[in-house]
Design an enzyme around this catalytic site. Structure first.
Site, PDB file in Angstrom:
ATOM      1  N   HIS A 101      43.412  35.184  42.946  1.00 42.28           N
ATOM      2  CA  HIS A 101      42.651  35.789  41.961  1.00 42.28           C
ATOM      3  C   HIS A 101      43.514  37.204  41.596  1.00 42.28           C
ATOM      4  CE1 HIS A 101      41.614  37.826  45.682  1.00 42.28           C
ATOM      5  NE2 HIS A 101      40.413  39.090  43.915  1.00 42.28           N
TER       6      HIS A 101
ATOM      7  N   GLN B 137      46.752  42.171  47.464  1.00 46.39           N
ATOM      8  CA  GLN B 137      45.526  41.839  48.795  1.00 46.39           C
ATOM      9  C   GLN B 137      45.514  40.797  48.929  1.00 46.39           C
ATOM     10  OE1 GLN B 137      41.716  40.383  46.900  1.00 46.39           O
ATOM     11  NE2 GLN B 137      40.642  41.931  48.420  1.00 46.39           N
TER      12      GLN B 137
ATOM     13  N   GLU C  70      41.583  40.889  55.070  1.00 51.18           N
ATOM     14  CA  GLU C  70      42.222  41.409  54.410  1.00 51.18           C
ATOM     15  C   GLU C  70      43.135  42.208  54.155  1.00 51.18           C
ATOM     16  OE1 GLU C  70      38.524  42.341  51.146  1.00 51.18           O
ATOM     17  OE2 GLU C  70      39.774  44.018  51.384  1.00 51.18           O
TER      18      GLU C  70
ATOM     19  N   HIS D 284      43.942  44.396  41.727  1.00 53.59           N
ATOM     20  CA  HIS D 284      44.719  43.890  42.644  1.00 53.59           C
ATOM     21  C   HIS D 284      44.473  42.550  42.282  1.00 53.59           C
ATOM     22  CE1 HIS D 284      40.496  42.814  44.441  1.00 53.59           C
ATOM     23  NE2 HIS D 284      41.128  41.869  44.935  1.00 53.59           N
TER      24      HIS D 284
ATOM     25  N   GLU E 205      37.935  38.740  39.252  1.00 53.50           N
ATOM     26  CA  GLU E 205      36.491  40.014  40.092  1.00 53.50           C
ATOM     27  C   GLU E 205      37.084  40.835  39.174  1.00 53.50           C
ATOM     28  OE1 GLU E 205      38.813  40.667  44.023  1.00 53.50           O
ATOM     29  OE2 GLU E 205      36.428  41.873  44.798  1.00 53.50           O
TER      30      GLU E 205
END
Lengths: 134, 134
Positions: free
Chosen positions: A79, A55, A44, A8, A129
Site C-alpha cells: 500500500h 514500512q 512493522e 510511507h 492509507e
C-alpha cells in the site's frame, strides 16, 4: 482534501528480521523503528528514507489481511500512505465523491496515529492509507 | 550507498487520462508533469506529493514491460524509486553485495535523469529503481 506528504510505502514480507537484514546489507539503512500493531495484525518496521518511510509488514497470524495478501501475491508492494492534516475531513470529502472506503471511521495505527484505508478498486488498484499528521 | 529520498512510487495503469482524472477528483492533486519515455515504453505522469511523487505509467505498446505487468497483475503498485547521489557508485556497491541488477549500467529515464532498476527477487519482491539526483 490536501495530501501533505507521501508518508510511507508498505511492503508485505514473510520474515521481518530477514528483510531488515537485507535492507541494511544492500542499502545501508540505519534509522528503523519497530512496533507490533495488534489492531492491524502485523509487526512493522519503519525505515526512514529522506522525508518518507518504507514500512515492512510481517503478519502476526494467518488471518491477518497481510497474511492473505502474502498467500495470494507473495512478498511485495502492499500500500501507499498519504499524510493528511485532518482525517475526518478527508474521509468526508472521499464519501462525498462516492469513493469506496475500507474504514468508514479512523482507527489507531503504528505510532498511535489516526489512519484509515481506502479500497484499492477506487483508484488504479492501489490500496491507499490516509494518516493524520496534524 | 546512501538513499537521499523516496523519489517516487510507480503505479501501472491502463488509461493515464482516466487515472489522472480520478486522482484529481479524489485527491485534488494539481502539480502534474507528463512525458512520453520511449526508452521505457511508457507515457508517465509525475504527481508531486510533498517531497516525493506518485508516477502513473501507461504502456505505449503490448511488448512494454509495464504492459506485461498489467496483463499479469492488473493495475497497481509497480515499483519504488530511491534517489541516490551517485548511481555508478550505487551500482558498484550493489554488485559487490551480489545483488541482482536489471540494468548493469545506467540509462536515461523521465526528466532526463540517470536511472537503473534492481531485480525484485533481490529484496522482498520489490522492483527498485535508483534515480541519480546529484
Amino acid at each position: 482534501m490536501f495530501l501533505i506528504n507521501l508518508d510511507h510505502v508498505g511492503i508485505a514480507v514473510n520474515d521481518l528480521d530477514a528483510a531488515l537484514e537485507e535492507y541494511e546489507r544492500q542499502y545501508r539503512i540505519q534509522r528503523v523503528h519497530r512496533q507490533v500493531v495488534k489492531s492491524q495484525g502485523v509487526e512493522e518496521a519503519m525505515i526512514a528514507v529522506g522525508g518518507s518511510h518504507i514500512q515492512l509488514l510481517q503478519p502476526l497470524s494467518d488471518d491477518s489481511p497481510v497474511a492473505k495478501f502474502l498467500a495470494k501475491r507473495g512478498e511485495g508492494l502492499h500500500h501507499v500512505a498519504y499524510a493528511v492534516p485532518d482525517i475526518e475531513a478527508a474521509l468526508d470529502h472521499l464519501r462525498a465523491e462516492d469513493v469506496e472506503l475500507i474504514d468508514d471511521t479512523p482507527r489507531i495505527g503504528g505510532g498511535d496515529r489516526r489512519i484509515a484505508f481506502v479500497h484499492p478498486k477506487a483508484l488504479a488498484g492501489t490500496l491507499i492509507e490516509l494518516v493524520e499528521s496534524p
